[in-house]
Design a protein around this motif. Structure first.
Motif: not given
Lengths: 115, 111
Positions: A1-13
């Protein structure tokens, strides 16, 4: 298992735009949490899912924020009409309630910057 | 209202010494308390959990105490190393579904 992932890592808006973040928890975990963290502060609870049901939501969460976990697996957090005050790190965590073990496993976070 | 307080000032410790971090809380009766480590730009990592009926818990060089009368937890790192430098967060759960974090204490271990 690779753990918890989140996307995107960065967001500029730009202010006023909508943004959506995704969280993939550890596969066997039935609980999923969203937090917001600003510089120098601890994570601030936003909302919690058990499987696909959203069981708790912070009173601090405005109507511009919505979260889903449609099949009890991944989750999305959407912020509508972003404001500069929404700039923060958004953290997702998951856990599996068994025998009282309730430690949470966090993802790396999505850093949102609203200009 | 419920409140968790951690020393907001950074703690600077000489390598090899014991680092002691404090977590105080008010208006809670938590069943357990947790400690997490957070490195810059990363999510918190769970370290230890201590229950209300436990006075002390140890894991390798880490030790946590929990005094429900004083409403305080102490977190100790013995034989501290520069790699222990990070922010340490105390967390309480007022309900089964919600965890409240303190603002954290930044620990720096100098060689």
């Amino acid at each position: 298992d690779t753990g918890v992932s989140q996307n995107p890592r960065h967001k500029i808006t730009k202010r006023g735009q909508n943004v959506t973040f995704r969280c993939d928890p550890i596969s066997e975990h039935n609980r999923l949490y969203w937090y917001r963290q600003t510089l120098g502060q601890g994570p601030e609870f936003l909302t919690y899912f058990q499987n696909e049901a959203q069981l708790e939501k912070s009173r601090l969460l405005s109507d511009r924020f919505s979260a889903e976990r449609p099949k009890g697996s991944f989750s999305t957090l959407e912020i509508q009409r972003t404001e500069q005050g929404d700039s923060a790190m958004y953290l997702c965590a998951s856990s599996f309630r068994a025998s009282g073990d309730i430690e949470q496993y966090f993802g790396p976070g999505t850093r949102l910057t609203v200009t | 209202s419920q409140k968790i307080e951690q020393n907001s000032e950074a703690l600077n410790i000489q390598e090899g010494k014991t680092a002691t971090l404090t977590c105080n809380y008010t208006n809670y009766s938590p069943a357990y308390l947790q400690w997490y480590r957070q490195d810059p730009g990363r999510g918190p990592v769970f370290l230890l959990l201590i229950r209300e009926n436990e006075k002390e818990k140890r894991k390798e060089r880490l030790k946590v105490t929990f005094d429900t009368t004083l409403k305080q937890s102490l977190f100790h790192i013995t034989a501290s190393q520069p790699a222990d430098s990070a922010t340490y967060l105390c967390a309480l759960a007022p309900s089964a579904s919600k965890i409240i974090f303190g603002s954290g204490t930044r620990l720096s271990i100098r060689p």
